[in-house]
Scaffold this motif. Structure first.
Motif, PDB file in Angstrom:
ATOM      1  N   LEU A 137       0.827  -1.213   0.000  1.00 32.03           N
ATOM      2  CA  LEU A 137       0.000   0.000   0.000  1.00 32.03           C
ATOM      3  C   LEU A 137       0.860   1.262   0.000  1.00 32.03           C
ATOM      4  CD1 LEU A 137      -2.856  -0.898   2.528  1.00 32.03           C
ATOM      5  CD2 LEU A 137      -3.103  -0.479   0.082  1.00 32.03           C
ATOM      6  N   ALA A 138       1.949   1.228   0.775  1.00 32.19           N
ATOM      7  CA  ALA A 138       2.834   2.394   0.852  1.00 32.19           C
ATOM      8  C   ALA A 138       3.516   2.664  -0.472  1.00 32.19           C
ATOM      9  CB  ALA A 138       3.881   2.182   1.945  1.00 32.19           C
ATOM     10  N   ALA A 139       3.765   1.611  -1.255  1.00 35.48           N
ATOM     11  CA  ALA A 139       4.480   1.764  -2.520  1.00 35.48           C
ATOM     12  C   ALA A 139       3.583   2.226  -3.658  1.00 35.48           C
ATOM     13  CB  ALA A 139       5.144   0.438  -2.899  1.00 35.48           C
ATOM     14  N   ARG A 140       2.279   2.100  -3.500  1.00 36.39           N
ATOM     15  CA  ARG A 140       1.368   2.482  -4.578  1.00 36.39           C
ATOM     16  C   ARG A 140       1.285   3.997  -4.716  1.00 36.39           C
ATOM     17  NH1 ARG A 140      -3.297  -1.894  -3.038  1.00 36.39           N
ATOM     18  NH2 ARG A 140      -2.351  -3.680  -4.117  1.00 36.39           N
ATOM     19  N   GLY A 200      15.210   9.160  -5.654  1.00 34.45           N
ATOM     20  CA  GLY A 200      13.821   8.789  -5.454  1.00 34.45           C
ATOM     21  C   GLY A 200      13.652   7.285  -5.345  1.00 34.45           C
ATOM     22  N   TYR A 201      14.363   6.555  -6.168  1.00 31.33           N
ATOM     23  CA  TYR A 201      14.295   5.091  -6.137  1.00 31.33           C
ATOM     24  C   TYR A 201      14.851   4.550  -4.817  1.00 31.33           C
ATOM     25  CZ  TYR A 201      15.153   0.209  -7.384  1.00 31.33           C
ATOM     26  OH  TYR A 201      15.172  -1.165  -7.403  1.00 31.33           O
ATOM     27  N   ASP A 202      15.957   5.119  -4.342  1.00 34.38           N
ATOM     28  CA  ASP A 202      16.534   4.669  -3.070  1.00 34.38           C
ATOM     29  C   ASP A 202      15.568   4.896  -1.908  1.00 34.38           C
ATOM     30  OD1 ASP A 202      18.844   3.893  -4.341  1.00 34.38           O
ATOM     31  OD2 ASP A 202      19.960   5.727  -3.840  1.00 34.38           O
ATOM     32  N   LEU A 203      14.832   6.003  -1.957  1.00 37.00           N
ATOM     33  CA  LEU A 203      13.876   6.294  -0.896  1.00 37.00           C
ATOM     34  C   LEU A 203      12.692   5.332  -0.900  1.00 37.00           C
ATOM     35  CD1 LEU A 203      13.814  10.212  -1.081  1.00 37.00           C
ATOM     36  CD2 LEU A 203      14.572   8.848   0.876  1.00 37.00           C
ATOM     37  N   THR A 215      10.349   3.732  -9.691  1.00 35.85           N
ATOM     38  CA  THR A 215      11.040   2.722 -10.500  1.00 35.85           C
ATOM     39  C   THR A 215      10.858   3.002 -11.988  1.00 35.85           C
ATOM     40  OG1 THR A 215      10.528   1.145  -8.741  1.00 35.85           O
ATOM     41  CG2 THR A 215      11.392   0.246 -10.771  1.00 35.85           C
ATOM     42  N   THR A 216       9.655   3.386 -12.394  1.00 38.39           N
ATOM     43  CA  THR A 216       9.390   3.706 -13.803  1.00 38.39           C
ATOM     44  C   THR A 216      10.193   4.924 -14.247  1.00 38.39           C
ATOM     45  OG1 THR A 216       7.162   2.774 -13.664  1.00 38.39           O
ATOM     46  CG2 THR A 216       7.595   4.312 -15.457  1.00 38.39           C
ATOM     47  N   VAL A 217      10.216   5.970 -13.387  1.00 34.45           N
ATOM     48  CA  VAL A 217      10.976   7.169 -13.732  1.00 34.45           C
ATOM     49  C   VAL A 217      12.460   6.840 -13.864  1.00 34.45           C
ATOM     50  CG1 VAL A 217      11.760   9.407 -12.853  1.00 34.45           C
ATOM     51  CG2 VAL A 217       9.333   8.816 -12.790  1.00 34.45           C
ATOM     52  N   LEU A 218      12.986   6.002 -12.973  1.00 32.48           N
ATOM     53  CA  LEU A 218      14.404   5.633 -13.068  1.00 32.48           C
ATOM     54  C   LEU A 218      14.680   4.918 -14.386  1.00 32.48           C
ATOM     55  CD1 LEU A 218      17.230   5.385 -11.885  1.00 32.48           C
ATOM     56  CD2 LEU A 218      16.482   3.296 -10.702  1.00 32.48           C
ATOM     57  N   ALA A 219      13.794   4.015 -14.776  1.00 35.06           N
ATOM     58  CA  ALA A 219      13.986   3.304 -16.050  1.00 35.06           C
ATOM     59  C   ALA A 219      13.949   4.282 -17.226  1.00 35.06           C
ATOM     60  CB  ALA A 219      12.902   2.239 -16.207  1.00 35.06           C
ATOM     61  N   ASN A 220      12.997   5.216 -17.220  1.00 33.92           N
ATOM     62  CA  ASN A 220      12.881   6.177 -18.319  1.00 33.92           C
ATOM     63  C   ASN A 220      14.097   7.091 -18.403  1.00 33.92           C
ATOM     64  OD1 ASN A 220      10.369   5.117 -18.903  1.00 33.92           O
ATOM     65  ND2 ASN A 220       9.239   6.708 -17.795  1.00 33.92           N
ATOM     66  N   ILE A 261      15.252  -3.394 -14.560  1.00 29.64           N
ATOM     67  CA  ILE A 261      14.257  -2.576 -13.854  1.00 29.64           C
ATOM     68  C   ILE A 261      12.868  -2.782 -14.443  1.00 29.64           C
ATOM     69  CG2 ILE A 261      13.561  -0.201 -13.366  1.00 29.64           C
ATOM     70  CD1 ILE A 261      16.546   0.503 -13.260  1.00 29.64           C
ATOM     71  N   GLU A 262      12.777  -2.913 -15.771  1.00 24.25           N
ATOM     72  CA  GLU A 262      11.461  -3.098 -16.395  1.00 24.25           C
ATOM     73  C   GLU A 262      10.840  -4.432 -16.013  1.00 24.25           C
ATOM     74  OE1 GLU A 262      12.103  -2.350 -20.556  1.00 24.25           O
ATOM     75  OE2 GLU A 262      11.528  -0.225 -20.330  1.00 24.25           O
ATOM     76  N   ARG A 263      11.676  -5.457 -15.826  1.00 25.01           N
ATOM     77  CA  ARG A 263      11.141  -6.736 -15.345  1.00 25.01           C
ATOM     78  C   ARG A 263      10.588  -6.570 -13.923  1.00 25.01           C
ATOM     79  NH1 ARG A 263      15.624  -8.958 -18.186  1.00 25.01           N
ATOM     80  NH2 ARG A 263      16.896  -9.058 -16.283  1.00 25.01           N
TER      81      ARG A 263
END
Length: 575
Positions: free
Chosen positions: A344-347, A535-538, A546-551, A566-568
């Motif tokens: 829930l926190a990650a959504r 942001g990903y580390d946080l 995760t999506t922003v890091l991949a992009n 990351i996309e997997r």
């Protein structure tokens, strides 16, 4: 010699009573008391000085002593208006508002055109829930005496509540031009400067107060705030201990004390202090999260789950609270519940408003009815959370007809109308509430109502105006950054996002992700990568970060193997 003396620059010689009155006007109660007691000792009748000695005792916080001089109403004909005025102040200070009103009625018979009297009548109205009438009283006080420092100070305080810190500064400065040595006025000015981030100016004003009124212990509280903001929590704690007991019991001081203990590793003490504050302010989200943090750091996992386990699962819970409660479940080896809350926190969190739960079940609230303000609040909230928005609106409108001048009642009626879909009516009610007192939550709800009513430009204008008055508000800066980004104004988006990161947003993973996207739009790949990784580390389990890091990695080039991994991961993350 007579001619030379007549050309002297020295002012008129003040009588002892005039000296005492000058000390009182400057907020120097102790000096005034010494002079007045000397006058009394010289044989002057007590009725001639009782009103002023009572005022001097009030300035020093000596309530019992003040009542000895004011309580009987034994004042001379010339001082009767002032005496009843001071008696009204005394009754207000001890919370006896009806007695204060009666004393004000007596004072008005003797000095109906006194600006300072109307200032205090305004303060009484404000405390009694007649807040729009208090605003009227403040305006009338300035009309009676545009040079009166107390009238200007009161107007400054109400402008600060309704229009923001920046708009209040000219009012404070205008009042200080007329009375530069008033310690309380200077301290209010210093606190407002501090809220605007002008720490050097704030410290300069505090030092001026220390010269004028070294006995005023509010100096230490404001210095404690400055020390805490500078990260010197040991000094902040010592200074807070030197402040008055009255100041230490105020909500702002309890919050500061809790933060100091948290930063110094005194988690049990922090939890105890924040628990007291949470009991007084149960709807304060910041206090709730700080208390949860204190319990978590103190490893009081069962207490944390007991207090906030149900709240963490609600739609209004912040990712941070969910994360803390999940950790406590994990520490108690309840991995299933921990995993659910971590998910829930990650959504991604929506920005819709959620009704605050009632303090009573719907059936209980219905049985009690709207007999008073607290019962009406419980009934309105219970109906809203039960999906009975129309019924909630009916009670709110009835309450509003009884307390039309209350900012809280106006805002509550706005909530009920917003829940019922009456967006235009809700926006007008929030506007009326904000004309009296405009905390961020009221502004945020007004923005939502205007957006729902199709008035997005008006909503953005209100957001921008609020931010100008309260530039330290992180959430407002984030919202402005988001709006600028949506409008392809990436330069402004970067300014607002950076401001939010500096002013409390340094641990917001979604904010870092947005800043990464802004940087890439501006061609700053290095900053974009740094922000995306932060942001990903946080929040490594967030679909957004995760999506922003991949992009960002793909756009920067040269990171294709990492992008594929990351996309997997993204395909398995909660959405």
């Amino acid at each position: 010699m007579i001619t030379v003396a007549g050309c002297s620059d020295s002012g008129p010689v003040l009588t002892p009573l005039e000296q005492a009155q000058a000390s009182l006007a400057a907020g120097q109660g102790l000096a005034a008391e010494v002079t007045l007691k000397d006058i009394l000792a010289s044989g002057t009748d007590a009725t001639e000085v009782a009103a002023y000695i009572g005022e001097a005792e009030l300035q020093q916080g000596e309530v019992a002593e003040a009542r000895q001089w004011l309580g009987e109403g034994a004042f001379s004909e010339e001082t009767r208006g002032h005496g009843f005025h001071m008696l009204a102040r005394l009754e207000m200070q001890v919370g006896n508002l009806p007695a204060a009103g009666a004393a004000f009625d007596q004072a008005l018979k003797f000095k109906p055109d006194s600006a300072e009297l109307w200032v205090d009548i305004g303060r009484l109205r404000y405390r009694g829930g007649e807040q729009s009438q208090a605003v009227d009283a403040s305006v009338y006080a300035v009309e009676l005496d545009p040079e009166n420092p107390e009238a200007l100070r009161f107007r400054a305080q109400l402008v600060r509540d309704a229009e923001g810190m920046r708009e209040a500064i000219p009012w404070f400065e205008r009042a200080l031009e007329r009375n530069p040595d008033n310690a309380d006025l200077l301290l209010d000015y210093a606190a407002t400067l501090g809220e605007l981030g002008r720490a050097r100016d704030m410290l300069s004003v505090i030092r001026e107060v220390a010269k004028i009124a070294p006995e005023n212990k509010r100096i230490y509280f404001l210095q404690s705030v400055l020390a805490a903001r500078a990260g010197n929590y040991d000094l902040a704690g010592l200074l807070l201990l030197r402040s008055s007991r009255e100041d230490q019991e105020k909500p702002a001081a309890l919050l500061l004390s809790g933060i100091i203990d948290l930063e110094n590793g005194n988690y049990a003490s922090a939890a105890q202090t924040l628990e007291r504050l949470a009991a007084r302010q149960p709807d304060n989200r910041r206090v709730r999260q700080l208390l949860a943090r204190a319990l978590s750091l103190g490893q009081n996992d069962r207490e944390l789950i007991y207090r906030y386990g149900e709240k963490a699962a609600s739609p209004s819970a912040s990712p941070y609270l969910r994360h803390l409660v999940a950790r406590s479940h994990e520490a108690l080896e309840d991995r299933e519940e921990a995993g659910r809350l971590f998910d829930l926190a990650a959504r991604p969190r929506g920005d819709r408003l959620v009704a605050v739960p009632s303090s009573a079940e719907l059936g209980v609230a219905e049985a009690r009815g709207a007999v008073d303000g607290a019962a009406a609040l419980a009934l309105i909230r219970a109906r809203m959370t039960a999906g009975q928005a129309g019924g909630a609106r009916a009670v709110a409108e009835q309450l509003l007809s009884r307390f039309s001048g209350s900012a809280d009642t106006l805002a509550l009626a706005g909530d009920a109308n917003l829940a019922a879909g009456n967006y235009g009516r809700a926006a007008r009610l929030y506007f009326d509430a904000g004309a009296i007192r405009k905390p961020w939550l009221v502004t945020r709800k007004q923005i939502k109502a205007l957006e729902a009513a199709g008035q997005s430009d008006a909503a953005l204008a209100i957001l921008a105006r609020y931010f100008v008055g309260d530039p330290g508000n992180t959430e407002a800066a984030v919202m402005l950054a988001r709006e600028a980004y949506r409008g392809n104004d990436f330069g402004s988006a970067a300014i607002f996002a950076d401001h939010a990161l500096i002013n409390g947003g340094s641990r917001d993973p979604v904010l870092h992700a947005m800043r990464a996207e802004i940087a890439m739009q501006l061609g700053d790949d290095e900053l974009g990568l740094a922000m995306a990784r932060r942001g990903y580390d946080l929040q490594p389990m967030s679909n957004v970060t995760t999506t922003v890091l991949a992009n960002v990695l793909r756009e920067a080039g040269g990171f294709e193997p990492q992008v594929q991994v990351i996309e997997r991961k993204i395909s398995r993350l909660p959405r």
